[in-house]
Scaffold this active site. Structure first.
Site, PDB file in Angstrom:
ATOM      1  N   PHE A   9       4.511   8.450  10.458  1.00  0.00           N
ATOM      2  CA  PHE A   9       3.485   9.141   9.679  1.00  0.00           C
ATOM      3  C   PHE A   9       4.124  10.250   8.832  1.00  0.00           C
ATOM      4  CE2 PHE A   9      -1.027   8.365  11.556  1.00  0.00           C
ATOM      5  CZ  PHE A   9      -0.854   7.006  11.430  1.00  0.00           C
ATOM      6  N   TRP A  54       0.832  -1.200   0.000  1.00  0.00           N
ATOM      7  CA  TRP A  54       0.000   0.000   0.000  1.00  0.00           C
ATOM      8  C   TRP A  54       0.863   1.245   0.000  1.00  0.00           C
ATOM      9  CZ3 TRP A  54      -5.167   1.702   0.618  1.00  0.00           C
ATOM     10  CH2 TRP A  54      -5.333   2.968   1.157  1.00  0.00           C
ATOM     11  N   GLU A 109      -5.166  18.181   8.362  1.00  0.00           N
ATOM     12  CA  GLU A 109      -3.994  17.348   8.077  1.00  0.00           C
ATOM     13  C   GLU A 109      -3.267  17.701   6.769  1.00  0.00           C
ATOM     14  OE1 GLU A 109      -5.207  13.248   8.391  1.00  0.00           O
ATOM     15  OE2 GLU A 109      -6.065  13.178   6.378  1.00  0.00           O
ATOM     16  N   ASN A 127       0.199   5.752   0.422  1.00  0.00           N
ATOM     17  CA  ASN A 127      -0.695   6.917   0.449  1.00  0.00           C
ATOM     18  C   ASN A 127       0.134   8.195   0.440  1.00  0.00           C
ATOM     19  OD1 ASN A 127      -0.781   5.581   3.313  1.00  0.00           O
ATOM     20  ND2 ASN A 127      -1.361   7.678   3.792  1.00  0.00           N
ATOM     21  N   ASP A 128      -0.017   9.097   1.377  1.00  0.00           N
ATOM     22  CA  ASP A 128       0.503  10.457   1.273  1.00  0.00           C
ATOM     23  C   ASP A 128       1.926  10.548   0.716  1.00  0.00           C
ATOM     24  OD1 ASP A 128      -1.752  10.601   2.832  1.00  0.00           O
ATOM     25  OD2 ASP A 128      -0.776  11.506   4.551  1.00  0.00           O
ATOM     26  N   GLN A 174       3.984   7.434   2.354  1.00  0.00           N
ATOM     27  CA  GLN A 174       3.434   6.535   3.350  1.00  0.00           C
ATOM     28  C   GLN A 174       3.249   5.153   2.730  1.00  0.00           C
ATOM     29  OE1 GLN A 174       2.110   7.655   6.974  1.00  0.00           O
ATOM     30  NE2 GLN A 174       4.126   8.262   6.220  1.00  0.00           N
ATOM     31  N   TRP A 199      -4.088  -0.350   4.174  1.00  0.00           N
ATOM     32  CA  TRP A 199      -3.383   0.625   5.005  1.00  0.00           C
ATOM     33  C   TRP A 199      -2.911  -0.020   6.307  1.00  0.00           C
ATOM     34  CZ3 TRP A 199      -3.811   2.701   9.856  1.00  0.00           C
ATOM     35  CH2 TRP A 199      -3.145   3.896  10.097  1.00  0.00           C
TER      36      TRP A 199
END
Length: 718
Positions: free
Chosen positions: A356, A296, A464, A298-299, A315, A323
């Site tokens: 994170f 996975w 965020e 993401n950001d 991420q 996730w």
């Protein structure tokens, strides 16, 4: 009870031997249509057991049957209690399944005797991430046999992991314990391949470097990596972990609870990543959008240029399709188009303390003192979910990172630090998401050296992944404004004095980006002086694949004057033109309703389309993009693509669209970047066609150019 260690080849399993003369007594299994005599107060538990996962919740696993107690009703801010009828303790132990939050006295199961709590248990989770899996626990109640007792499920916690899950409470003389298992591996090759099946039971696994002869010392092992993984003897794909630094050692792959020991037998060593020969050639692998080799993403994090390389940190869950297990993945590119994935840059410090989102900069002048041999270091800030905002630095082009001894540098309720240098003030700035009671904001801190930070100001109304940058209006270097945005891409324009942002564009936020687009960040130190942004294509999923999610195309941001004032425009970076392999000009004609499809001869996999048209009296102009419709609604002046409908006004009677079609998405740039749309769209394997049709009246096609594109993965990845 006698605990024994059973060795099977190179496998070790913890088992228990227990005499169980008396049958079990069921206290509650929560399989009914109501709680069956249990009394609920507050709003967390509802009037009946939950049927698994509740809306907004990560997948709940490990419960038995169809029902369980789940206090996530309405989310993590709901509270309440659920109390059993009195019952007599008739066995030596109570077995039960429990999960959710790990907050003592706030998310727990209590045993009460004479109105007093005598035993209590919580779920395992306190930090972001974690798992909703329920696990067996037991209480020794042998000294309470014959007494009357009640059970109470408690949810007094609001916020993260503010809920508890409970199921299958049984009185027994045979306490149920987690069944741990481990496999010993003499590491001879670089990679360990791990069998993963998406949707299988999630297990907490550890890779340890220790003499593991006795499993009762499990908690004392020296842990190299610890993570959740959907381990299976019948995997969908193989994840991998890079253990090159530990070659020659004996390691153990240990799992706290495992039913099928054959899964451990599927662990394989290799000097290459899984399926290396077919990597980037998979049928649904995007061919000009970045995806991770496995797992996975993401950001986007830490976007920075240094020594000829664009760095893309992100991420990343390297151990699963979904996730979780947040690490910083890492890739580099010479041109924002051709990417090489590198080893993981930042690992979690420990299980539950995840890495994170954050950012990275070149520390010009070595203000931090982290640099060596006269070289300026790369410095990154990221959120350690167990500690706060942390600083790391690199002196080898971002390949390895060292923690600052003074971490965390900012401790608060928030995440996602964005670093940048404010030249007029000669100091560093950290823009970081922060939250409090009824507040979501971007907070600003300042620092002379990236180590000591002072709170400066706050801008409310953002959620965020903040970003902030300065741009010239219409390219005028004497007229610059600042843009402040957050994860949803909505922004305000204003001024920034090094400590506080003052909006000048009004109270309402503005938007350029629509659809599957989130958490975008811009590059620091971009060598051409551009402001280049990359966003996460949130929700662009690839079912059945070994990878999941993608980055959106890199775009160049500009501020331009419009009739509404300065606005942000986003256009694909020029480097993407290098993917064009052939072009066909089809414009300069009028498209009548019912006319032959002028794109009937086009067939392929990857496309870029440039269209300029006058819709006139037509009602619609519709493109067919390998099965995905893209529609211009003339009356409403809207562009419609799948779930997105957004206003795209005609400019002097003309609409301009630039469209990219890849294997997982369609991206549309309207009116030279005034509006950007990104949607998830996996075309059918057999549908390789394009089409365009007018409805309700003729459309004048002033320009219609189709570019066939090639893959960015034209050579073997390095």
């Amino acid at each position: 009870m006698l605990a024994t260690l059973v060795l099977v080849g190179s496998l070790a399993v913890a088992t228990t031997a227990q005499d169980a003369a008396r049958p079990d007594v069921l206290v509650a299994d929560f399989e009914g249509d109501d709680y069956g005599g249990w009394k609920a107060t507050g709003d967390a538990f509802g009037e009946a057991p939950a049927r698994g996962t509740l809306p907004g919740q990560m997948p709940v696993e490990g419960y038995l049957g169809r029902g369980l107690v789940n206090s996530f009703r309405g989310g993590d801010d709901s509270t309440g209690e659920l109390t059993s009828p009195p019952f007599k303790i008739e066995r030596s132990h109570l077995n039960f399944l429990i999960g959710g939050g790990g907050w003592a006295g706030e998310t727990c199961l209590d045993l009460l005797v004479d109105g007093r709590v005598v035993l209590t248990a919580t779920g395992p989770n306190r930090e972001p991430g974690g798992s909703e899996r329920l696990r067996w626990l037991n209480w020794d109640v042998s000294d309470l046999q014959g007494k009357e007792a009640t059970l109470r499920v408690v949810d007094r916690r609001k916020g993260g992991w503010g809920h508890v899950n409970v199921d299958h409470i049984v009185q027994t003389d045979a306490p149920r314990l987690a069944r741990a298992a481990s496999r010993s591996i003499v590491l001879e090759k670089r990679f360990l391949h791990i069998p993963v099946k998406t949707g299988a039971t999630k297990h907490r696994a550890r890779i340890v470097d220790e003499d593991w002869a006795t499993l009762h010392e499990f908690e004392d092992w020296a842990t190299l990596h610890e993570f959740d993984v959907e381990l299976s003897a019948e995997p969908d794909f193989l994840a991998f972990v890079d253990l090159d630094a530990h070659r020659g050692k004996t390691l153990a792959f240990a799992v706290e609870e495992l039913d099928d020991l054959k899964a451990l037998e599927k662990l394989v060593q290799s000097d290459d990543v899984p399926d290396a020969a077919s990597l980037y050639k998979e049928s649904h692998r995007p061919q000009f959008h970045f995806t991770s080799r496995r797992g996975w993403l993401n950001d986007p994090n830490g976007l920075v240029w240094r020594d000829g390389e664009y760095h893309l940190f992100y991420q990343h869950n390297p151990y699963g399709w979904g996730w979780g297990n947040m690490h910083w993945g890492h890739a580099v590119s010479p041109d924002l188009v051709h990417w090489t994935e590198l080893p993981i840059a930042i690992y979690p410090r420990e299980y539950g303390d995840w890495a994170f989102s954050g950012s990275a900069v070149v520390d010009h002048g070595n203000t931090s003192g982290f640099g060596k041999d006269g070289q300026d270091p790369l410095v990154a800030a990221y959120t350690s979910t167990g500690r706060g905002e942390c600083i790391v630095y690199s002196n080898d082009r971002g390949r390895t990172w060292t923690e600052f001894d003074g971490n965390p540098v900012v401790k608060h309720d928030g995440r996602d630090p964005r670093l940048f240098w404010h030249a007029p003030g000669k100091h560093w700035v950290m823009a970081v998401y922060s939250e409090g009671k009824d507040r979501q904001s971007i907070d600003f801190y300042t620092s002379p050296d990236l180590k000591a930070w002072t709170f400066a100001s706050r801008s409310d109304g953002y959620y965020e992944c903040p970003d902030i940058y300065e741009l010239p209006v219409d390219g005028d270097p004497d007229n610059k404004l600042w843009v402040l945005s957050a994860a949803d891409g909505q922004y305000r324009i204003g001024t920034f004095d090094g400590k506080a942002f003052t909006p000048t564009s009004g109270a309402d936020k503005l938007t350029t980006f629509h659809g599957n687009y989130y958490a975008a960040q811009t590059y620091s130190d971009e060598p051409k002086g551009r402001r280049v942004q990359v966003g996460w294509g949130r929700g662009v999923e690839f079912p059945g694949s070994a990878f999941n999610q993608q980055m959106a195309l890199p775009v160049e941001l500009t501020l331009r004057t419009t009739e509404d004032g300065p606005r942000l425009f986003a256009e694909p970076v020029e480097e993407l033109k290098s993917l064009r392999t052939g072009s066909r000009e089809l414009g300069g004609e009028t498209l009548e309703p019912g006319a032959d499809n002028p794109l009937a001869g086009e067939s392929g996999d990857l496309f870029e389309i440039e269209a300029e048209f006058r819709p006139g009296s037509a009602k619609f102009l519709e493109f067919n993009l390998r099965g995905t419709p893209l529609i211009y609604d003339v009356e409403r002046q809207d562009v419609v693509c799948k779930q997105v409908r957004t206003f795209v006004p005609q400019v002097d009677g003309v609409v301009r669209l630039q469209v990219f079609v890849d294997r997982g998405s369609v991206e549309v740039f309207a009116n030279r970047g005034r509006t950007m749309i990104s949607v998830a769209a996996i075309p059918g394997d057999e549908d390789r066609s394009l089409g365009v049709a007018a409805e309700g009246g003729p459309v004048e096609l002033e320009k219609l150019t189709v570019h066939a594109l090639k893959s960015t993965w034209t050579s073997e990845p390095r």
